[in-house]
Design a protein around this motif. Structure first.
Motif, PDB file in Angstrom:
ATOM      1  N   ASP A 119      10.958  28.104  -2.662  1.00 19.62           N
ATOM      2  CA  ASP A 119      11.685  28.953  -1.713  1.00 19.62           C
ATOM      3  C   ASP A 119      11.549  30.424  -2.074  1.00 19.62           C
ATOM      4  O   ASP A 119      11.570  31.282  -1.196  1.00 19.62           O
ATOM      5  CB  ASP A 119      13.161  28.556  -1.691  1.00 19.62           C
ATOM      6  N   LEU A 120      11.391  30.697  -3.382  1.00 22.02           N
ATOM      7  CA  LEU A 120      11.191  32.070  -3.853  1.00 22.02           C
ATOM      8  C   LEU A 120      10.250  32.063  -5.040  1.00 22.02           C
ATOM      9  O   LEU A 120      10.240  31.119  -5.839  1.00 22.02           O
ATOM     10  CB  LEU A 120      12.519  32.713  -4.285  1.00 22.02           C
ATOM     11  N   PHE A 121       9.493  33.148  -5.174  1.00 21.22           N
ATOM     12  CA  PHE A 121       8.641  33.369  -6.329  1.00 21.22           C
ATOM     13  C   PHE A 121       9.250  34.527  -7.105  1.00 21.22           C
ATOM     14  O   PHE A 121       9.410  35.632  -6.567  1.00 21.22           O
ATOM     15  CB  PHE A 121       7.217  33.709  -5.871  1.00 21.22           C
ATOM     16  N   VAL A 122       9.630  34.284  -8.349  1.00 21.44           N
ATOM     17  CA  VAL A 122      10.329  35.303  -9.153  1.00 21.44           C
ATOM     18  C   VAL A 122       9.381  35.788 -10.252  1.00 21.44           C
ATOM     19  O   VAL A 122       8.906  34.995 -11.074  1.00 21.44           O
ATOM     20  CB  VAL A 122      11.617  34.725  -9.767  1.00 21.44           C
ATOM     21  N   PHE A 123       9.118  37.101 -10.254  1.00 21.83           N
ATOM     22  CA  PHE A 123       8.081  37.649 -11.139  1.00 21.83           C
ATOM     23  C   PHE A 123       8.576  38.960 -11.749  1.00 21.83           C
ATOM     24  O   PHE A 123       8.462  40.031 -11.142  1.00 21.83           O
ATOM     25  CB  PHE A 123       6.806  37.880 -10.314  1.00 21.83           C
ATOM     26  N   PRO A 124       9.148  38.904 -12.973  1.00 22.49           N
ATOM     27  CA  PRO A 124       9.769  40.093 -13.562  1.00 22.49           C
ATOM     28  C   PRO A 124       8.826  41.020 -14.330  1.00 22.49           C
ATOM     29  O   PRO A 124       9.272  42.017 -14.905  1.00 22.49           O
ATOM     30  CB  PRO A 124      10.797  39.487 -14.522  1.00 22.49           C
ATOM     31  N   SER A 125       7.517  40.728 -14.368  1.00 27.59           N
ATOM     32  CA  SER A 125       6.583  41.539 -15.153  1.00 27.59           C
ATOM     33  C   SER A 125       6.570  42.989 -14.683  1.00 27.59           C
ATOM     34  O   SER A 125       6.569  43.273 -13.481  1.00 27.59           O
ATOM     35  CB  SER A 125       5.166  40.954 -15.046  1.00 27.59           C
ATOM     36  N   GLU A 126       6.540  43.897 -15.674  1.00 26.77           N
ATOM     37  CA  GLU A 126       6.474  45.332 -15.383  1.00 26.77           C
ATOM     38  C   GLU A 126       5.117  45.933 -15.764  1.00 26.77           C
ATOM     39  O   GLU A 126       4.954  47.147 -15.728  1.00 26.77           O
ATOM     40  CB  GLU A 126       7.569  46.066 -16.164  1.00 26.77           C
ATOM     41  N   THR A 127       4.152  45.090 -16.135  1.00 31.59           N
ATOM     42  CA  THR A 127       2.895  45.601 -16.690  1.00 31.59           C
ATOM     43  C   THR A 127       1.682  45.296 -15.812  1.00 31.59           C
ATOM     44  O   THR A 127       0.555  45.444 -16.266  1.00 31.59           O
ATOM     45  CB  THR A 127       2.647  44.992 -18.090  1.00 31.59           C
ATOM     46  N   GLU A 128       1.898  44.894 -14.558  1.00 30.52           N
ATOM     47  CA  GLU A 128       0.775  44.507 -13.711  1.00 30.52           C
ATOM     48  C   GLU A 128       0.085  45.733 -13.109  1.00 30.52           C
ATOM     49  O   GLU A 128       0.747  46.624 -12.570  1.00 30.52           O
ATOM     50  CB  GLU A 128       1.245  43.599 -12.563  1.00 30.52           C
TER      51      GLU A 128
END
Length: 381
Positions: free
Chosen positions: A272-281
């Protein structure tokens, strides 16, 4: 056109750089351009095959998934003289990339490069920020001779412009919509992982400090209790943080480990959701793949993902390392079915316009432009 690609990572490595270059070589095969790839040998048994020329390598001590290569310069010299490339593309700035830079200078071959990874951001996650100044000095030296530096997002271009890098050009990424689409059965995933909860939330990527994955259990545990009980998390991938995550976070979560591309697509499409906390992309391929599968993304307001996710249109952009903003975003989307459906439809429409074929045509056009530029300079020299 004859293209020589020098890279410190290539298939079967599982990362954005390797996958992008793998797709590029497949496209070059289809369009009948000649190419060679100089890349690390992953195992002792692995040998060069076809247009892929493997170089001896060993794991980088600080980061086992990266390899340091020992290019055979005598062999490569003969290879370059025999192949006679029109252009050299260095995809990484380390050992094999250095070899590409050397041969471009030695034989006066036009050279371009691509900037895929924000190594400076990685340093803070490994407590190595003291190396930042030296790293930037090296990166500036390495990239200075390149006639084009292809960056995956406007955010990365702005970052490099502030460091006085020149010849920058945005070359975005595409998505394979034959694999990443919404037409998968969610029941297959629910049955496989024995999921009874109403909602599925997923993360896909390396389980490593630089991906900020330690924020995931904090988010999960601080959601309202009644919502926690309705959510099952699927964490796809492997890496040095996996053991820590498994010890810290065990409620309503399944760690799938590494999955092949179609299995990943099925997981994401069932979510239902994709959660992606990366700050380095510098880009965030997995986020675009999630959108293509019809899954809105909740991401950090850092790096290239901010060029992919349109806030409140294809997902939600949250404040960096702030768990509360992720929690608010997840709650607001899961509690509004109509809005979630609209986000899904917007995500599909946007992502399905991002074709790899168009991206590779842009790249080849830029190669040709650099070649014409080089010929013109030689005439007037």
């Amino acid at each position: 056109m004859k293209i020589a690609i020098f890279t410190d990572t290539f298939l079967p490595d599982v990362n954005g750089v390797a996958k992008t270059l793998g797709r590029l070589t497949k496209y070059l095969d289809q369009t009948q351009h000649s190419y060679i790839v100089i890349s690390p040998k992953q195992t002792r048994k692995e040998i060069s095959a076809g247009q892929i020329y493997r170089q001896s390598s060993f794991p980088f001590p600080l980061y086992k998934d990266c390899r340091i290569s020992l290019p055979n310069t005598i062999h490569l010299k003969e290879l370059i003289k025999q192949f006679q490339p029109d252009i050299i593309h260095v995809a990484t700035p380390f050992s094999i990339g250095l070899a590409g830079l050397h041969f471009a200078k030695k034989y006066n071959i036009p050279i371009v490069g691509s900037y895929h990874t924000d190594f400076d951001q990685y340093l803070k996650y490994y407590h190595l920020t003291l190396l930042s100044k030296a790293l930037w000095r090296y990166m500036e030296w390495f990239h200075q001779p390149l006639q084009r530096i292809f960056v995956p997002s406007t955010v990365t271009r702005q970052q490099l412009e502030q460091k006085d890098f020149n010849h920058l050009q945005v070359w975005q990424r595409g998505v394979d919509t034959s694999v990443f689409h919404p037409n998968y059965s969610s029941e297959i995933i629910r049955h496989k992982y024995n999921i009874k909860e109403r909602f599925i939330l997923s993360y896909v990527g390396r389980l490593a400090p630089e991906k900020n994955v330690d924020l995931l259990p904090t988010i999960a545990e601080r959601l309202p209790t009644e919502l926690q009980d309705q959510i099952h998390w699927l964490v796809v991938g492997d890496g040095p943080s996996k053991i820590h995550l498994e010890n810290e976070w065990q409620k309503n979560v399944t760690y799938t480990g590494f999955l092949d591309q179609k299995e990943v697509a099925n997981v994401v499409a069932a979510s239902d959701l994709f959660v992606f906390p990366s700050e380095t992309e510098t880009f965030g391929n997995v986020v675009l793949e999630a959108l293509a599968a019809g899954t809105p993304a909740v991401t950090a307001n850092e790096g290239g993902v901010t060029n992919i996710v349109q806030d409140s249109f294809t997902g939600k952009i949250c404040d960096g390392n702030q768990a509360d903003t992720f929690i608010d975003a997840i709650q607001s989307i899961l509690r509004n079915d109509d809005w979630r459906l609209q986000l899904e439809q917007n995500a599909i429409r946007y992502a399905h316009k991002q074709r790899w074929e168009d991206r590779f045509e842009e790249l080849l056009y830029s190669y040709e432009f650099v070649l014409e530029e080089s010929k013109s300079k030689q005439k007037h020299a």
